[in-house]
Structure formats: C-alpha cells, structure tokens
Design a protein around this motif. Structure first.
Motif, PDB file in Angstrom:
ATOM      1  N   HIS A  24       0.833  -1.208   0.000  1.00  0.00           N
ATOM      2  CA  HIS A  24       0.000   0.000   0.000  1.00  0.00           C
ATOM      3  C   HIS A  24       0.867   1.257   0.000  1.00  0.00           C
ATOM      4  O   HIS A  24       0.583   2.207  -0.722  1.00  0.00           O
ATOM      5  CB  HIS A  24      -0.949   0.019   1.192  1.00  0.00           C
ATOM      6  N   VAL A  85      -9.437   0.321  -9.576  1.00  0.00           N
ATOM      7  CA  VAL A  85     -10.794   0.065  -9.116  1.00  0.00           C
ATOM      8  C   VAL A  85     -10.878  -0.454  -7.680  1.00  0.00           C
ATOM      9  O   VAL A  85     -11.945  -0.829  -7.221  1.00  0.00           O
ATOM     10  CB  VAL A  85     -11.550  -0.891 -10.067  1.00  0.00           C
ATOM     11  N   THR A  86      -9.777  -0.472  -6.995  1.00  0.00           N
ATOM     12  CA  THR A  86      -9.798  -0.784  -5.567  1.00  0.00           C
ATOM     13  C   THR A  86      -8.910   0.228  -4.866  1.00  0.00           C
ATOM     14  O   THR A  86      -7.931   0.694  -5.458  1.00  0.00           O
ATOM     15  CB  THR A  86      -9.270  -2.204  -5.271  1.00  0.00           C
ATOM     16  N   PRO A  87      -9.196   0.593  -3.692  1.00  0.00           N
ATOM     17  CA  PRO A  87     -10.329   0.297  -2.832  1.00  0.00           C
ATOM     18  C   PRO A  87     -11.595   1.026  -3.281  1.00  0.00           C
ATOM     19  O   PRO A  87     -11.574   1.768  -4.263  1.00  0.00           O
ATOM     20  CB  PRO A  87      -9.876   0.754  -1.450  1.00  0.00           C
ATOM     21  N   LYS A  88     -12.688   0.845  -2.516  1.00  0.00           N
ATOM     22  CA  LYS A  88     -14.014   1.268  -2.967  1.00  0.00           C
ATOM     23  C   LYS A  88     -14.131   2.742  -3.324  1.00  0.00           C
ATOM     24  O   LYS A  88     -14.669   3.090  -4.373  1.00  0.00           O
ATOM     25  CB  LYS A  88     -15.068   0.918  -1.919  1.00  0.00           C
ATOM     26  N   ARG A  91     -12.241   3.701  -6.352  1.00  0.00           N
ATOM     27  CA  ARG A  91     -12.911   3.167  -7.537  1.00  0.00           C
ATOM     28  C   ARG A  91     -13.813   4.229  -8.161  1.00  0.00           C
ATOM     29  O   ARG A  91     -13.870   4.367  -9.371  1.00  0.00           O
ATOM     30  CB  ARG A  91     -13.735   1.949  -7.135  1.00  0.00           C
ATOM     31  N   TYR A 143      -6.819   6.886  -2.243  1.00  0.00           N
ATOM     32  CA  TYR A 143      -6.204   5.584  -1.964  1.00  0.00           C
ATOM     33  C   TYR A 143      -5.457   5.621  -0.636  1.00  0.00           C
ATOM     34  O   TYR A 143      -5.611   4.731   0.196  1.00  0.00           O
ATOM     35  CB  TYR A 143      -5.250   5.207  -3.110  1.00  0.00           C
ATOM     36  N   GLU A 146      -7.918   5.831   2.271  1.00  0.00           N
ATOM     37  CA  GLU A 146      -8.689   4.602   2.463  1.00  0.00           C
ATOM     38  C   GLU A 146      -7.848   3.445   2.998  1.00  0.00           C
ATOM     39  O   GLU A 146      -8.349   2.622   3.760  1.00  0.00           O
ATOM     40  CB  GLU A 146      -9.329   4.168   1.139  1.00  0.00           C
ATOM     41  N   THR A 147      -6.597   3.381   2.596  1.00  0.00           N
ATOM     42  CA  THR A 147      -5.749   2.253   3.010  1.00  0.00           C
ATOM     43  C   THR A 147      -4.881   2.584   4.204  1.00  0.00           C
ATOM     44  O   THR A 147      -4.267   1.689   4.781  1.00  0.00           O
ATOM     45  CB  THR A 147      -4.830   1.796   1.860  1.00  0.00           C
TER      46      THR A 147
END
Length: 151
Positions: A24, A85-88, A91, A143, A146-147
């Motif tokens: 990550h 397309v990840t994480p939500k 995306r 990103y 979120e991570t």
C-alpha cells in the motif's frame, strides 16, 4: 523440516499485514512521471477523436495500448498491478474519470465532424490533460486515505 517455517499464526498474520502495508505504501507514493505520461496519453485520445478516419481509431487504439504499457511498466517497477478500481472510494474516482473521458471524447468526435470548430478538439484535449492529472492525483489521495498508506 523447513528451518524457515513458522508455526505461530500470530507471527504469520503480522508478516502478512506488514507485507500489505509495504505494498500500500509503495502504491501510495505515486509518481509525477506516471501522471504526466498518463495525462498526455489521455489528452491525445480525447483530441484524436476529431481526426478523420482511420486516425481517430488509431488515437483510441494507440492510446489504449499506451495505457496498457504504462500499467505494465508500473507493475514491473512497483511489483504490484494497480487497476484503479480498488479500494471502494478510489474506484469511484476512477469511474468518474472514465465517464468524463467518454464525454470529452464524444464532444471531440462531434466537433471534429462539424468542421467549423477547429479549435475545440485542442481545447478538449487540454481539458482532458488537466482533468486526468488532477483526478489521478485525487485517486492517490483517496487511496492513501482509504488504506492508511503513507505516501
């Protein structure tokens, strides 16, 4: 007996989490070089739609090929394939960018066929470049948030 084998599940889980965190963090660093190349390819794809056949198709196909090669280069450099397309939440930034580019490409195609708006595809390509750059940077920011990655 394998000397590297660890039968401790807690240690194995910790090792997995550390590996995920490293991946990550590496992805979250981003790259201005990547973003500028990506934005340039996107701008060519947008502006190229105004060109006559077969050049508009070549702009789309060549752009898609360039984006695949750019993604492959990123994966080789960083050791992980990122599709966007990840994480939500990230995306939705990627989907928004895709939708925006469909609209810009359609407008470029339309203005190219009209013939009386020679400047429009260049303006749309410039808008595409700026949008791709800004939304790529936004994707990395989302990103990271979120991570929990450090970038």
């Amino acid at each position: 007996m394998n000397p590297h084998r660890n039968d401790d599940p807690a240690a194995a889980l910790t090792a997995i989490r550390q590996a995920q965190s490293m991946v990550h963090d590496k992805v979250a660093q981003g790259s201005w070089r990547f973003d500028l190349i990506y934005s340039t390819v996107a701008a060519v794809m947008v502006g190229g739609q105004a060109a006559p056949l077969p050049f508009n198709v070549l702009a789309s196909g060549g752009g898609a090929l360039a984006l695949m090669l750019l993604m492959r280069s990123w994966a080789q450099k960083n050791g992980v394939m990122v599709t966007g397309v990840t994480p939500k939440k990230a995306r939705w930034v990627a989907f928004g960018l895709g939708g925006l580019f469909l609209i810009l490409m359609g407008l470029s195609l339309y203005t190219g066929r009209r013939g009386d708006m020679i400047w429009a595809p260049f303006a749309l390509a410039a808008i595409g470049f700026v949008c791709a750059l800004a939304l790529s940077r936004l994707w990395f920011r989302v990103y990271r948030a979120e991570t929990g990655a450090k970038g």
